[in-house]
Design a protein around this motif. Structure first.
Motif, PDB file in Angstrom:
ATOM      1  N   ASP A 211      15.085 -40.895  -8.655  1.00 18.69           N
ATOM      2  CA  ASP A 211      14.843 -40.370  -9.995  1.00 18.69           C
ATOM      3  C   ASP A 211      13.553 -39.559 -10.018  1.00 18.69           C
ATOM      4  N   ASN A 212      13.616 -38.347  -9.470  1.00 19.82           N
ATOM      5  CA  ASN A 212      12.474 -37.443  -9.658  1.00 19.82           C
ATOM      6  C   ASN A 212      12.314 -37.276 -11.166  1.00 19.82           C
ATOM      7  N   GLY A 213      11.089 -37.496 -11.644  1.00 19.49           N
ATOM      8  CA  GLY A 213      10.976 -37.614 -13.097  1.00 19.49           C
ATOM      9  C   GLY A 213       9.913 -36.736 -13.713  1.00 19.49           C
TER      10      GLY A 213
ATOM     11  N   TRP B 214       8.576 -33.771 -11.354  1.00 23.31           N
ATOM     12  CA  TRP B 214       9.066 -33.893  -9.977  1.00 23.31           C
ATOM     13  C   TRP B 214       8.784 -35.212  -9.272  1.00 23.31           C
ATOM     14  N   PRO B 215       7.685 -35.930  -9.579  1.00 22.62           N
ATOM     15  CA  PRO B 215       7.411 -37.118  -8.752  1.00 22.62           C
ATOM     16  C   PRO B 215       8.616 -38.053  -8.631  1.00 22.62           C
ATOM     17  N   GLY B 216       8.890 -38.469  -7.378  1.00 24.96           N
ATOM     18  CA  GLY B 216       9.990 -39.394  -7.115  1.00 24.96           C
ATOM     19  C   GLY B 216       9.720 -40.738  -7.765  1.00 24.96           C
ATOM     20  N   ALA B 217      10.774 -41.374  -8.305  1.00 23.63           N
ATOM     21  CA  ALA B 217      10.740 -42.709  -8.932  1.00 23.63           C
ATOM     22  C   ALA B 217      10.057 -42.722 -10.287  1.00 23.63           C
TER      23      ALA B 217
ATOM     24  N   TRP C  79       1.941 -21.777   5.792  1.00 24.51           N
ATOM     25  CA  TRP C  79       1.773 -20.807   6.886  1.00 24.51           C
ATOM     26  C   TRP C  79       0.430 -20.093   6.735  1.00 24.51           C
ATOM     27  N   GLN C  80       0.106 -19.791   5.494  1.00 27.99           N
ATOM     28  CA  GLN C  80      -1.140 -19.036   5.272  1.00 27.99           C
ATOM     29  C   GLN C  80      -2.361 -19.906   5.558  1.00 27.99           C
ATOM     30  N   GLN C  81      -2.231 -21.207   5.284  1.00 34.82           N
ATOM     31  CA  GLN C  81      -3.365 -22.078   5.599  1.00 34.82           C
ATOM     32  C   GLN C  81      -3.573 -22.150   7.113  1.00 34.82           C
TER      33      GLN C  81
ATOM     34  N   ALA D 223       4.749 -44.571  -7.681  1.00 34.97           N
ATOM     35  CA  ALA D 223       5.062 -43.134  -7.590  1.00 34.97           C
ATOM     36  C   ALA D 223       3.760 -42.390  -7.310  1.00 34.97           C
ATOM     37  N   TYR D 224       3.898 -41.156  -6.834  1.00 31.92           N
ATOM     38  CA  TYR D 224       2.723 -40.311  -6.615  1.00 31.92           C
ATOM     39  C   TYR D 224       2.885 -39.092  -7.520  1.00 31.92           C
ATOM     40  N   ALA D 225       2.095 -39.049  -8.592  1.00 33.20           N
ATOM     41  CA  ALA D 225       2.322 -38.040  -9.629  1.00 33.20           C
ATOM     42  C   ALA D 225       1.257 -36.957  -9.577  1.00 33.20           C
ATOM     43  N   GLN D 226       1.580 -35.891  -8.898  1.00 32.80           N
ATOM     44  CA  GLN D 226       0.654 -34.767  -8.792  1.00 32.80           C
ATOM     45  C   GLN D 226       1.217 -33.525  -9.487  1.00 32.80           C
ATOM     46  N   THR D 227       2.389 -33.093  -9.041  1.00 30.89           N
ATOM     47  CA  THR D 227       2.941 -31.817  -9.512  1.00 30.89           C
ATOM     48  C   THR D 227       3.179 -31.821 -11.025  1.00 30.89           C
ATOM     49  N   GLU D 228       2.869 -30.700 -11.646  1.00 28.13           N
ATOM     50  CA  GLU D 228       3.120 -30.540 -13.090  1.00 28.13           C
ATOM     51  C   GLU D 228       4.083 -29.374 -13.304  1.00 28.13           C
TER      52      GLU D 228
ATOM     53  N   CYS E 112      11.189 -28.036   2.839  1.00 28.69           N
ATOM     54  CA  CYS E 112      10.442 -26.762   2.911  1.00 28.69           C
ATOM     55  C   CYS E 112       9.532 -26.596   1.690  1.00 28.69           C
ATOM     56  N   THR E 113       9.831 -27.326   0.625  1.00 25.69           N
ATOM     57  CA  THR E 113       9.064 -27.185  -0.621  1.00 25.69           C
ATOM     58  C   THR E 113       8.083 -28.331  -0.809  1.00 25.69           C
ATOM     59  N   LEU E 114       8.576 -29.572  -0.610  1.00 29.09           N
ATOM     60  CA  LEU E 114       7.694 -30.691  -0.968  1.00 29.09           C
ATOM     61  C   LEU E 114       6.629 -30.911   0.102  1.00 29.09           C
ATOM     62  N   GLU E 115       5.555 -31.532  -0.310  1.00 36.32           N
ATOM     63  CA  GLU E 115       4.376 -31.729   0.556  1.00 36.32           C
ATOM     64  C   GLU E 115       3.823 -30.405   1.063  1.00 36.32           C
ATOM     65  N   GLY E 116       3.786 -29.414   0.196  1.00 37.62           N
ATOM     66  CA  GLY E 116       3.232 -28.127   0.576  1.00 37.62           C
ATOM     67  C   GLY E 116       4.342 -27.123   0.820  1.00 37.62           C
ATOM     68  N   GLU E 117       4.413 -26.109  -0.052  1.00 41.89           N
ATOM     69  CA  GLU E 117       5.438 -25.075   0.076  1.00 41.89           C
ATOM     70  C   GLU E 117       5.144 -24.279   1.364  1.00 41.89           C
ATOM     71  N   ASN E 118       6.210 -23.994   2.129  1.00 42.01           N
ATOM     72  CA  ASN E 118       5.992 -23.479   3.485  1.00 42.01           C
ATOM     73  C   ASN E 118       5.184 -22.193   3.579  1.00 42.01           C
TER      74      ASN E 118
ATOM     75  N   HIS F 129       2.027 -26.266 -12.476  1.00 40.55           N
ATOM     76  CA  HIS F 129       1.361 -26.097 -11.180  1.00 40.55           C
ATOM     77  C   HIS F 129       1.888 -27.038 -10.117  1.00 40.55           C
ATOM     78  N   GLY F 130       2.177 -26.443  -8.920  1.00 43.09           N
ATOM     79  CA  GLY F 130       2.567 -27.245  -7.759  1.00 43.09           C
ATOM     80  C   GLY F 130       1.587 -27.002  -6.631  1.00 43.09           C
ATOM     81  N   SER F 131       1.688 -25.816  -6.021  1.00 44.28           N
ATOM     82  CA  SER F 131       0.843 -25.522  -4.854  1.00 44.28           C
ATOM     83  C   SER F 131      -0.644 -25.510  -5.193  1.00 44.28           C
ATOM     84  N   PHE F 132      -0.989 -24.978  -6.349  1.00 40.05           N
ATOM     85  CA  PHE F 132      -2.408 -24.801  -6.693  1.00 40.05           C
ATOM     86  C   PHE F 132      -2.915 -26.046  -7.433  1.00 40.05           C
TER      87      PHE F 132
HETATM   88  C1  LIG Z   1      12.821 -33.138  -3.881  1.00 36.82           C
HETATM   89  C2  LIG Z   1      11.400 -32.995  -4.336  1.00 36.82           C
HETATM   90  C3  LIG Z   1      10.590 -34.123  -4.422  1.00 36.82           C
HETATM   91  C4  LIG Z   1       9.268 -34.011  -4.867  1.00 36.82           C
HETATM   92  N1  LIG Z   1       8.504 -35.150  -4.977  1.00 36.82           N
HETATM   93  C5  LIG Z   1       7.256 -35.051  -5.508  1.00 36.82           C
HETATM   94  C6  LIG Z   1       6.455 -36.231  -5.717  1.00 36.82           C
HETATM   95  O1  LIG Z   1       6.868 -37.351  -5.386  1.00 36.82           O
HETATM   96  N2  LIG Z   1       5.238 -36.094  -6.304  1.00 36.82           N
HETATM   97  C7  LIG Z   1       4.759 -34.870  -6.679  1.00 36.82           C
HETATM   98  O2  LIG Z   1       3.653 -34.816  -7.223  1.00 36.82           O
HETATM   99  N3  LIG Z   1       5.477 -33.729  -6.476  1.00 36.82           N
HETATM  100  C8  LIG Z   1       6.710 -33.791  -5.907  1.00 36.82           C
HETATM  101  N4  LIG Z   1       7.451 -32.648  -5.694  1.00 36.82           N
HETATM  102  C9  LIG Z   1       6.888 -31.344  -6.048  1.00 36.82           C
HETATM  103  C10 LIG Z   1       6.433 -30.549  -4.844  1.00 36.82           C
HETATM  104  O3  LIG Z   1       5.312 -31.150  -4.253  1.00 36.82           O
HETATM  105  C11 LIG Z   1       6.145 -29.111  -5.312  1.00 36.82           C
HETATM  106  O4  LIG Z   1       7.399 -28.573  -5.685  1.00 36.82           O
HETATM  107  C12 LIG Z   1       5.509 -28.285  -4.223  1.00 36.82           C
HETATM  108  O5  LIG Z   1       4.155 -28.635  -4.074  1.00 36.82           O
HETATM  109  C13 LIG Z   1       5.587 -26.753  -4.520  1.00 36.82           C
HETATM  110  O6  LIG Z   1       5.096 -26.462  -5.767  1.00 36.82           O
HETATM  111  P1  LIG Z   1       5.957 -25.597  -6.828  1.00 36.82           P
HETATM  112  O7  LIG Z   1       7.319 -26.149  -6.925  1.00 36.82           O
HETATM  113  O8  LIG Z   1       5.136 -25.557  -8.071  1.00 36.82           O
HETATM  114  O9  LIG Z   1       6.064 -24.150  -6.203  1.00 36.82           O
HETATM  115  P2  LIG Z   1       5.069 -22.904  -6.447  1.00 36.82           P
HETATM  116  O10 LIG Z   1       3.700 -23.305  -6.015  1.00 36.82           O
HETATM  117  O11 LIG Z   1       5.255 -22.416  -7.835  1.00 36.82           O
HETATM  118  O12 LIG Z   1       5.695 -21.897  -5.412  1.00 36.82           O
HETATM  119  C14 LIG Z   1       6.736 -20.959  -5.760  1.00 36.82           C
HETATM  120  C15 LIG Z   1       6.643 -19.743  -4.821  1.00 36.82           C
HETATM  121  O13 LIG Z   1       5.373 -19.122  -4.968  1.00 36.82           O
HETATM  122  C16 LIG Z   1       4.738 -18.955  -3.719  1.00 36.82           C
HETATM  123  N5  LIG Z   1       3.294 -19.179  -3.847  1.00 36.82           N
HETATM  124  C17 LIG Z   1       2.656 -20.123  -4.571  1.00 36.82           C
HETATM  125  N6  LIG Z   1       1.319 -20.048  -4.385  1.00 36.82           N
HETATM  126  C18 LIG Z   1       1.110 -19.045  -3.518  1.00 36.82           C
HETATM  127  C19 LIG Z   1      -0.057 -18.484  -2.910  1.00 36.82           C
HETATM  128  N7  LIG Z   1      -1.277 -18.959  -3.156  1.00 36.82           N
HETATM  129  N8  LIG Z   1       0.097 -17.462  -2.034  1.00 36.82           N
HETATM  130  C20 LIG Z   1       1.339 -16.975  -1.758  1.00 36.82           C
HETATM  131  N9  LIG Z   1       2.476 -17.462  -2.306  1.00 36.82           N
HETATM  132  C21 LIG Z   1       2.361 -18.487  -3.170  1.00 36.82           C
HETATM  133  C22 LIG Z   1       5.328 -20.025  -2.809  1.00 36.82           C
HETATM  134  O14 LIG Z   1       5.288 -19.603  -1.438  1.00 36.82           O
HETATM  135  C23 LIG Z   1       6.771 -20.122  -3.338  1.00 36.82           C
HETATM  136  O15 LIG Z   1       7.559 -19.163  -2.667  1.00 36.82           O
HETATM  137  C24 LIG Z   1       8.757 -32.736  -5.233  1.00 36.82           C
HETATM  138  C25 LIG Z   1       9.573 -31.592  -5.118  1.00 36.82           C
HETATM  139  C26 LIG Z   1      10.870 -31.718  -4.661  1.00 36.82           C
HETATM  140  C27 LIG Z   1      11.732 -30.476  -4.565  1.00 36.82           C
END
Ligand SMILES: Cc1cc2nc3c(=O)[nH]c(=O)nc-3n(C[C@H](O)[C@H](O)[C@H](O)COP(=O)(O)OP(=O)(O)OC[C@H]3O[C@@H](n4cnc5c(N)ncnc54)[C@H](O)[C@@H]3O)c2cc1C
Length: 682
Positions: free
Chosen positions: A247-249, A187-190, A444-446, A146-151, A434-440, A154-157
Motif C-alpha cells: 500500500d504505497n500511500g 508514495w511511501p510503502g505501507a 548518473w549525474q551524481q 514506513a519511510y516517508a520522504q517523497t512528497e 529505476c525510479t525509487l531510491e534515486g531516479e536513475n 518533490h522526489g529527487s530534490f
Molecule cells: C514503487 C515505488 C515505491 C516507492 N517507495 C517510496 C517509499 O517507501 N518512501 C518514499 O519516501 N518514497 C518512495 N517512492 C518515491 C521515490 O523515491 C521517488 O519517486 C523518486 O525519488 C523519484 O522522485 P520523483 O518521482 O519525484 O521524480 P522527479 O524527481 O520528479 O523526476 C522526474 C524526471 O525529472 C528528472 N529530474 C529530476 N531532477 C533532475 C535534475 N536535478 N537534473 C536532471 N533531471 C532531473 C528525472 O531524471 C526524471 O526523469 C517510491 C516510488 C515508487 C515508484
C-alpha cells in the motif's frame, strides 16, 4: 508440486536440455548464495513459507491472478508478508528482508520496509538511547514501519520537501504539519493502511529558524484498531503496474504533536530550550547513509529480478517449438526457439548481465561495508566517492535489469504478454527500481560529478580507489593492440578496451564541459549542455568496474567445468557490451577498434553462444527459483508449459462456470442490443 505431470514433448525437451548442462548446478547455486549452509537454510525457509501460503501445488492458479482487485491484492500481500515475517522471527534469519517469497523486491509486501528503511534509518541516525528504545520493538515485530520522504511536489530534490516539524518549547514537542497541497507525503510503502509508525523526513524549525530536512518518528495509527491518529489523513495511491500487494500511500498532517525525543538525534540535537546543535564530527551528508545501504542492496535485487525473467524466458524457449531455421531441410520437426541465434543471443546476453549485476552487487556491498565501518568511527572521508560509485552502479544495474526483463518478456512472444507468465509483473517491478531510491538520470549525474571533479587530477597519487585504474595521462589516437581474434577472450584485452573507453569519455566530457564554461556559459548551463556525454562517461566508468568485478570473481573459482562456463559467460558480457546497443559507438567512434577487430569480436560472440546454449538451463536453474516463487505458467521447472497455461487459464474467475457478470450482463446489456440494432434479428 501437485500431481506428477504426464510425460509430453515439452517435458522431454526440458529434461534433455537440462541433461546437457556441463557443470554441477548446485556448485553454482552455492557460488551465488555464498555457502552450502546458506543454500540449505534459504531453501528450507522458502519451503516453509510456501507451505504456509499453500502455494506449492503448481496446477492451481496462484492467488495474484485469481483475485486482482486493489483490495484483494493488498490482502494477498499481507498474507504473504506476514508468513515471511513470522518465519524470520521464528527461525532467526533475514532471507525475506530484500526478497519476498515471490522474488519481487523489498516493497512487495506491506511488511517489507520495516527492516530495510525504518529500522535502518534509526540505526544510522538515532542516538544510543533512541536505538535501545525503538530497535527492540522493531526486532520483536511490534512495530511495522514506513519511510516517508517523497512528497507530491518533490522526489529527487530532497531539500525542496515542505512538511514541517516545528519545535514548541512549552510542550517540549514538535508539531508536524503539511502546510501545502504539494507537501502531502505521496508514495511511501505501507503508509496507506499498514504502518504503525513512520520515519518522517520533515523540515526542522526551531526558534523560527529552518534547519533543513531531518528525520522524526511519527506514530501513525492506533496499533489496536489501525485507525489513523488524530490530525493524520492516510490513504493509498491506487493501482500501479506492479507492487499492488503493498500500500504505497499518502499522508497529511494537521498540527500533530510528537515528543521532542522522537526526532532522531544521532546527527543533530534540539534541546528543551529549542537550541539546535549539529554533532561536530558528523559529515554534512551523513543522512545519506541509509540510502547508500539500500542502493547497495538494490543492486542484488536487480540481479535476481533479471535472472528470474531470463529463467522464465529460457525455460519457455527450450520447449517452445516454432518453425525451422531458414534453408533447413524439412524433416517434420520444428526447432526449439532457443536454438535461433536471434533468440539465444538476446537471452544469454541478459543472463550474462544478471551475473555481472550479481558480482557488481558484491563489489557495491564491499564498498558500502568499508564506508559503514569508517562511519562507525565517525570517519566520513569516503562518503562522496561511496555515494558517487553506488549511485552509478545502482543506475546501471536497474537500467539493465528493467530493459533485460522487458526484452526477455518480448522474447516469449504473446505468451510473455500473459499476466500468468509472471513476466509483466517482473518487468514492472524491475522498472520501478529505476525510479525509487534515486531516479536513475539524477544518479548518473551524481556519478559523473565525481568524475569531472577528478578528471584534471588523474596523475595524482591519491585518487579514490574506484578511480585508480584511470591513473596516468590520456593520449588520444590510441589503437587496440589485439592482433588475433582469440585475444578478445583475454581478460586483460577486455579490461584494456573498457579502460580506454572510460578514460576517453571522462577526458572528453570534462574537456567539453570546461570549454563551455570558458566560453562564458555558467557551470550549470555547461553541465546541462553536455549532460548526455557526461552520463556516457559515467556509464563507461561503471562498466569498467563491473567487468573488473566479474573477472575477479571468476578468477577466484577453482579450475572446473563451472569455471570454464563462467569464464565464457564473463567474456560474453564483455564482448556483447562492446558490440550491442547504444554503448557500441562509444567503443568504436574514435577508431580505437578497427572494423576488422569488431568483426573478430562478433565472431567470438558467436562462438561463445554456441558453447553456452547447452548450459542456458543450468545457468538459470542455479538461481534456485521455486515454481511458486516465479508464479509463471510458462516458466515452470518441468517445462510443462501448455498444460499449465490451459489449467490456469480455465481457473481464471473470468472463465468460471458462473459467468453471470461477463456473459449474462454483457450479453443482455450490450451485445444483444448491438446485434439487434434497428430491430433486425439474425
Ligand atoms: C514503487 C515505488 C515505491 C516507492 N517507495 C517510496 C517509499 O517507501 N518512501 C518514499 O519516501 N518514497 C518512495 N517512492 C518515491 C521515490 O523515491 C521517488 O519517486 C523518486 O525519488 C523519484 O522522485 P520523483 O518521482 O519525484 O521524480 P522527479 O524527481 O520528479 O523526476 C522526474 C524526471 O525529472 C528528472 N529530474 C529530476 N531532477 C533532475 C535534475 N536535478 N537534473 C536532471 N533531471 C532531473 C528525472 O531524471 C526524471 O526523469 C517510491 C516510488 C515508487 C515508484
Amino acid at each position: 508440486m501437485g500431481p506428477e505431470p504426464e510425460e509430453n514433448a515439452q517435458i522431454r525437451l526440458m529434461r534433455k536440455a537440462r541433461g546437457r548442462t556441463s557443470f554441477p548446478v548446485e556448485d553454482l547455486t552455492t557460488f551465488i548464495y555464498g555457502s552450502p549452509e546458506t543454500v540449505q537454510k534459504r531453501r528450507a525457509a522458502w519451503h516453509r513459507v510456501e507451505l504456509a501460503l499453500d502455494s506449492t501445488d503448481t496446477t492451481k492458479l496462484p492467488p495474484q491472478y485469481a483475485k486482482t482487485s486493489r483490495e484483494d491484492l493488498y490482502l494477498d500481500g499481507l498474507r504473504m508478508g506476514k508468513a515471511a515475517w513470522d518465519d524470520q522471527l521464528q527461525h532467526d534469519h533475514a532471507f525475506f528482508e530484500w526478497l519476498t517469497p515471490r522474488y519481487t523486491a523489498c516493497n512487495a509486501s506491506p511488511f517489507g520496509l520495516t527492516a530495510i528503511f525504518f529500522a535502518r534509518t534509526i540505526e544510522l541516525m538515532g542516538s544510543p538511547e533512541q536505538k535501545s528504545k525503538w530497535l527492540p520493538l522493531i526486532q520483536s515485530g511490534h512495530i511495522n514501519g514506513a519511510y516517508a520522504q517523497t512528497e507530491l511536489g518533490h522526489g529527487s530534490f530532497v531539500r525542496g520537501l515542505e512538511t514541517t516539524a516545528t519545535f514548541d518549547p512549552a510542550s517540549d514537542s514538535f508539531v508536524v504539519n503539511s502546510p501545502t497541497l504539494t507537501s502531502t507525503k505521496f508514495w511511501p510503502g505501507a503508509l496507506g493502511f499498514s504502518a504503525t509508525h513512520a520515519v518522517l523526513m520533515a523540515k526542522l524549525i526551531t526558534r523560527d529558524k529552518d534547519h533543513g530536512v531531518h528525520p522524526f518518528i511519527v506514530p501513525l495509527r492506533d496499533p489496536e484498531t489501525g485507525k489513523p491518529m488524530e490530525g493524520i489523513e492516510l490513504g493509498d495511491v491506487g493501482p500501479k503496474p506492479s507492487y499492488n500487494q503493498t500500500d504505497n500511500g499518502y499522508a497529511r498532517f494537521d498540527n500533530v504533536s510528537i515528543p521532542r525525543s522522537n526526532m532522531l538525534m544521532g546527527h543533530a540535537t534540539v534541546s528543551s530550550d529549542g537550541s539546535y546543535q549539529k554533532r561536530p564530527d558528523v559529515h554534512v551528508k551523513a543522512a545519506y547513509g541509509s540510502m547508500l545501504r539500500t542502493r547497495a542492496k538494490m543492486i542484488w535485487i536487480c540481479a535476481v529480478q533479471l535472472a528470474a525473467a531470463v529463467a522464465i524466458a529460457v525455460r519457455y524457449s527450450t520447449v517452445r517449438q516454432q518453425g525451422t531455421l531458414p534453408y533447413a531441410e524439412a524433416d517434420g520437426t520444428e526447432t526449439a526457439i532457443i536454438h535461433y541465434r536471434s533468440q539465444n543471443s538476446r537471452l544469454l546476453t541478459h543472463l550474462s548481465r544478471a551475473y555481472a549485476i550479481l558480482f557488481a552487487s558484491r563489489r557495491a556491498n564491499d564498498i558500502y561495508q568499508d564506508f559503514e565501518s569508517r562511519q562507525a568511527t565517525r570517519d566520513f572521508s569516503t562518503m562522496t566517492e561511496t555515494h558517487a560509485v553506488l549511485s552509478g552502479i545502482k543506475a546501471w544495474a536497474t537500467t539493465l535489469a528493467a530493459d533485460g526483463a522487458e526484452d526477455a518478456r518480448k522474447s516469449c512472444g504473446a505468451a510473455g504478454y500473459l499476466a500468468i507468465s509472471g513476466l509483466p509483473e517482473l518487468v514492472q517491478s524491475a522498472t520501478a527500481l529505476c525510479t525509487l531510491e534515486g531516479e536513475n538520470y539524477v544518479l548518473w549525474q551524481q556519478a559523473a560529478r565525481e568524475l569531472v571533479k577528478w578528471a584534471p587530477k588523474l596523475s595524482s597519487n591519491n585518487l579514490p580507489s574506484a578511480l585508480r585504474y584511470l591513473a596516468g595521462k590520456y593520449t588520444p589516437g590510441q589503437k587496440c593492440t589485439a592482433t588475433i581474434p582469440t585475444a578478445f577472450l583475454l581478460p586483460e584485452t577486455q579490461l584494456e578496451i573498457f579502460k580506454h573507453r572510460s578514460r576517453r569519455l571522462i577526458s572528453k566530457s570534462h574537456r567539453l564541459f570546461s570549454a563551455s564554461v570558458s566560453s562564458g556559459d555558467s557551470p550549470s548551463q555547461a553541465w546541462n549542455n553536455n549532460v548526455t556525454l557526461l552520463i556516457s562517461a559515467a556509464r563507461a566508468h561503471v562498466e569498467y568496474l563491473v567487468l573488473q568485478a566479474f573477472i575477479a570473481s571468476v578468477s577466484s573459482m577453482t579450475t572446473s567445468p563451472l569455471k570454464t562456463t563462467m569464464t565464457n559467460l564473463c567474456s560474453l558480457f564483455a564482448l556483447t557490451t562492446i558490440i550491442t546497443g547504444e554503448a557500441h559507438c562509444t567503443f568504436s567512434e574514435d577508431g580505437y577498434l578497427s572494423e576488422t577487430q569488431l568483426d573478430a569480436v562478433r565472431a567470438q560472440v558467436n562462438a561463445l553462444l554456441d558453447t553456452l546454449v547447452p548450459d542456458a538451463v543450468g545457468l538459470t536453474d542455479a538461481w534456485d527459483f521455486t515454481d511458486a516463487g516465479l508464479a509463471s505458467a510458462i516458466g515452470m521447472r518441468d517445462g510443462d508449459v501448455y498444460a499449465r497455461v490451459m489449467a490456469w487459464t480455465r481457473q481464471l474467475p473470468v472463465n468460471s462456470s458462473d459467468q453471470q457478470v461477463v456473459v449474462g450482463r454483457g450479453w443482455d446489456e450490450f451485445i444483444r442490443p448491438a446485434l439487434n440494432r434497428g430491430g433486425r434479428k439474425l
